[in-house]
Design a protein around this motif. Structure first.
Motif, PDB file in Angstrom:
ATOM      1  N   ARG A  14       0.634  -1.196  -0.112  1.00 15.57           N
ATOM      2  CA  ARG A  14       0.026   0.106  -0.021  1.00 15.57           C
ATOM      3  C   ARG A  14       0.792   1.328   0.051  1.00 15.57           C
ATOM      4  N   VAL A  15       0.166   2.459  -0.121  1.00 15.81           N
ATOM      5  CA  VAL A  15       0.943   3.497  -0.095  1.00 15.81           C
ATOM      6  C   VAL A  15       0.324   4.635   0.902  1.00 15.81           C
ATOM      7  N   LEU A  16       1.156   5.574   1.288  1.00 16.09           N
ATOM      8  CA  LEU A  16       0.417   6.423   2.448  1.00 16.09           C
ATOM      9  C   LEU A  16       0.846   8.044   2.025  1.00 16.09           C
ATOM     10  N   SER A  17       0.238   8.575   2.546  1.00 16.88           N
ATOM     11  CA  SER A  17       0.351   9.955   1.970  1.00 16.88           C
ATOM     12  C   SER A  17       1.211  10.780   2.964  1.00 16.88           C
ATOM     13  N   SER A  18       1.722  11.842   2.850  1.00 14.35           N
ATOM     14  CA  SER A  18       2.603  12.559   3.556  1.00 14.35           C
ATOM     15  C   SER A  18       2.010  12.624   4.758  1.00 14.35           C
ATOM     16  N   ASP A  19       0.805  13.113   5.102  1.00 13.20           N
ATOM     17  CA  ASP A  19       0.088  13.020   6.537  1.00 13.20           C
ATOM     18  C   ASP A  19       0.121  11.788   7.171  1.00 13.20           C
ATOM     19  N   GLU A  20      -0.354  10.730   6.528  1.00 13.18           N
ATOM     20  CA  GLU A  20      -0.324   9.423   7.064  1.00 13.18           C
ATOM     21  C   GLU A  20       1.139   9.046   7.429  1.00 13.18           C
ATOM     22  N   LEU A  21       2.267   9.333   6.558  1.00 13.10           N
ATOM     23  CA  LEU A  21       3.430   8.753   6.910  1.00 13.10           C
ATOM     24  C   LEU A  21       3.911   9.779   8.173  1.00 13.10           C
ATOM     25  N   ARG A  22       3.772  10.969   8.355  1.00  7.53           N
ATOM     26  CA  ARG A  22       3.971  11.745   9.461  1.00  7.53           C
ATOM     27  C   ARG A  22       3.349  11.364  10.801  1.00  7.53           C
ATOM     28  N   ARG A  23       2.070  10.765  10.598  1.00  8.69           N
ATOM     29  CA  ARG A  23       1.237  10.278  11.597  1.00  8.69           C
ATOM     30  C   ARG A  23       1.891   9.027  12.314  1.00  8.69           C
ATOM     31  N   ALA A  24       2.001   8.263  11.350  1.00  9.18           N
ATOM     32  CA  ALA A  24       2.758   6.943  11.541  1.00  9.18           C
ATOM     33  C   ALA A  24       3.830   6.815  12.282  1.00  9.18           C
ATOM     34  N   THR A  25       4.959   7.935  12.008  1.00  8.83           N
ATOM     35  CA  THR A  25       6.256   7.885  12.714  1.00  8.83           C
ATOM     36  C   THR A  25       6.604   9.226  13.775  1.00  8.83           C
ATOM     37  N   GLY A  26       5.432  10.061  13.818  1.00  8.34           N
ATOM     38  CA  GLY A  26       5.674  11.167  14.498  1.00  8.34           C
ATOM     39  C   GLY A  26       6.630  12.326  14.050  1.00  8.34           C
ATOM     40  N   ALA A  27       6.970  12.371  12.726  1.00  4.27           N
ATOM     41  CA  ALA A  27       7.837  13.116  12.310  1.00  4.27           C
ATOM     42  C   ALA A  27       7.181  14.417  12.028  1.00  4.27           C
ATOM     43  N   SER A  28       7.797  15.330  12.169  1.00  9.47           N
ATOM     44  CA  SER A  28       7.338  16.682  11.522  1.00  9.47           C
ATOM     45  C   SER A  28       7.361  16.928  10.157  1.00  9.47           C
ATOM     46  N   ALA A  29       6.560  18.109   9.764  1.00  5.49           N
ATOM     47  CA  ALA A  29       6.510  18.060   8.047  1.00  5.49           C
ATOM     48  C   ALA A  29       7.977  18.826   7.675  1.00  5.49           C
ATOM     49  N   ARG A  30       8.352  19.483   8.701  1.00  7.84           N
ATOM     50  CA  ARG A  30      10.034  19.947   8.401  1.00  7.84           C
ATOM     51  C   ARG A  30      10.959  18.955   8.125  1.00  7.84           C
ATOM     52  N   PHE A  31      10.949  17.880   9.247  1.00  8.88           N
ATOM     53  CA  PHE A  31      11.743  16.925   9.047  1.00  8.88           C
ATOM     54  C   PHE A  31      11.829  15.954   7.874  1.00  8.88           C
ATOM     55  N   LEU A  32      10.265  15.909   7.450  1.00 10.52           N
ATOM     56  CA  LEU A  32       9.977  14.896   6.458  1.00 10.52           C
ATOM     57  C   LEU A  32      10.689  15.692   5.198  1.00 10.52           C
ATOM     58  N   GLY A  33      10.304  16.937   5.192  1.00 11.46           N
ATOM     59  CA  GLY A  33      11.061  17.706   4.033  1.00 11.46           C
ATOM     60  C   GLY A  33      12.502  17.851   4.040  1.00 11.46           C
ATOM     61  N   GLU A  34      13.067  17.583   5.109  1.00  7.72           N
ATOM     62  CA  GLU A  34      14.784  17.302   5.204  1.00  7.72           C
ATOM     63  C   GLU A  34      15.154  16.234   4.555  1.00  7.72           C
ATOM     64  N   ALA A  35      14.264  14.894   4.894  1.00  5.89           N
ATOM     65  CA  ALA A  35      14.756  13.787   4.255  1.00  5.89           C
ATOM     66  C   ALA A  35      14.555  13.636   2.880  1.00  5.89           C
ATOM     67  N   ILE A  36      13.281  14.254   2.398  1.00  6.15           N
ATOM     68  CA  ILE A  36      13.266  14.153   0.976  1.00  6.15           C
ATOM     69  C   ILE A  36      14.270  15.161   0.025  1.00  6.15           C
ATOM     70  N   ALA A  37      14.626  16.339   0.518  1.00  7.43           N
ATOM     71  CA  ALA A  37      15.614  17.207   0.120  1.00  7.43           C
ATOM     72  C   ALA A  37      17.145  16.463   0.132  1.00  7.43           C
ATOM     73  N   ALA A  38      17.199  15.665   1.187  1.00  6.32           N
ATOM     74  CA  ALA A  38      18.794  14.789   1.259  1.00  6.32           C
ATOM     75  C   ALA A  38      18.486  13.627   0.261  1.00  6.32           C
ATOM     76  N   GLY A  39      17.354  13.305  -0.218  1.00  6.74           N
ATOM     77  CA  GLY A  39      17.107  12.214  -1.476  1.00  6.74           C
ATOM     78  C   GLY A  39      17.189  10.956  -0.786  1.00  6.74           C
ATOM     79  N   LEU A  40      16.834  10.879   0.540  1.00 11.38           N
ATOM     80  CA  LEU A  40      16.639   9.666   1.321  1.00 11.38           C
ATOM     81  C   LEU A  40      15.235   9.158   1.336  1.00 11.38           C
TER      82      LEU A  40
END
Length: 225
Positions: free
Chosen positions: A112-138
């Motif tokens: 299955r796939v997750l939206s960014s909101d679902e991914l953040r709720r599942a992990t407790g990550a902030s929108a900023r942290f998720l953005g940093e992970a994406i910006a780093a190519g991870l």
């Protein structure tokens, strides 16, 4: 108080709240009381910290997902589900009653796939942290994420707690991309020599070998055997 906080941060394990965040995406009616009831029935046995907090591993989560799916989609009573789980714990793969020869293991870890909101709720990550992970190519820059992104983002959060942020891991991403190119070339060359087409299976096999070598290097670097 400090001991309780340390217990709550048990590495690699999740609290009831984190488990609910992951599973309520698919099972909206799941509650803490239902999780405790399933534990009381002996269907899942979370670990306990010294302070008595329940902690769940990824295996616990997949077991819960299986139980809840068998209840919701196959209308099985808990007694029958318990029998299926006993079979699986014994190393067998039982068929689901009335499911046209479908095995219980076939519904573990569904794709299955997750939206960014679902991914953040599942992990407790902030929108900023998720953005940093994406910006780093991870993580991929996409509107939806594969289900294994939960484990990846959770690992990134654990690393960040120790001062290793996504920004520090850009070199890891570059190294992984170079390894992917090396694997693709090797598989393609082998396919040309053997006359068989290069495939995902061969690529994953080589990736597994590289991961074994990398793990050995790291263990030796930190004094492991």
């Amino acid at each position: 108080m400090a001991a309780a906080q340390a217990d709550q941060r048990a590495p690699g394990l999740l609290s009831i709240g984190q488990v609910l965040a992951r599973l309520q995406v698919d099972f909206a009616d799941l509650t803490p009381s239902k999780l405790r009831f399933l534990e009381e029935q002996g269907l899942v046995t979370p670990e306990r910290t010294k302070s008595g907090y329940r902690k769940f591993s990824q295996e616990h989560i997949e077991r819960l997902r299986l139980i809840l799916t068998l209840q919701r989609d196959h209308y099985l009573p808990l007694k029958v589900i318990a029998e299926l789980l006993d079979e699986m714990d014994a190393g067998r793969d039982p068929l689901i009653p009335g499911a046209a020869s479908r095995s219980a293991s076939s519904i573990l870890a569904p794709k299955r796939v997750l939206s960014s909101d679902e991914l953040r709720r599942a992990t407790g990550a902030s929108a900023r942290f998720l953005g940093e992970a994406i910006a780093a190519g991870l993580l991929p820059a996409a509107e939806v994420f594969p289900h294994d992104a939960v484990a990846q983002l959770s690992a990134l959060l654990k690393l960040a707690e120790q001062g290793i942020t996504p920004r520090h891991l850009r070199a890891l991403r570059v190294s992984a991309e170079r390894e992917a190119e090396l694997i693709a070339h090797a598989v393609s060359t082998r396919g040309l020599k053997s006359g068989t087409p290069a495939g995902t299976e061969g690529s994953l096999e080589l990736a597994g070998h590289l991961e074994t070598v990398r793990s050995g290097v790291l263990r030796r670097r930190f004094g492991g055997l």
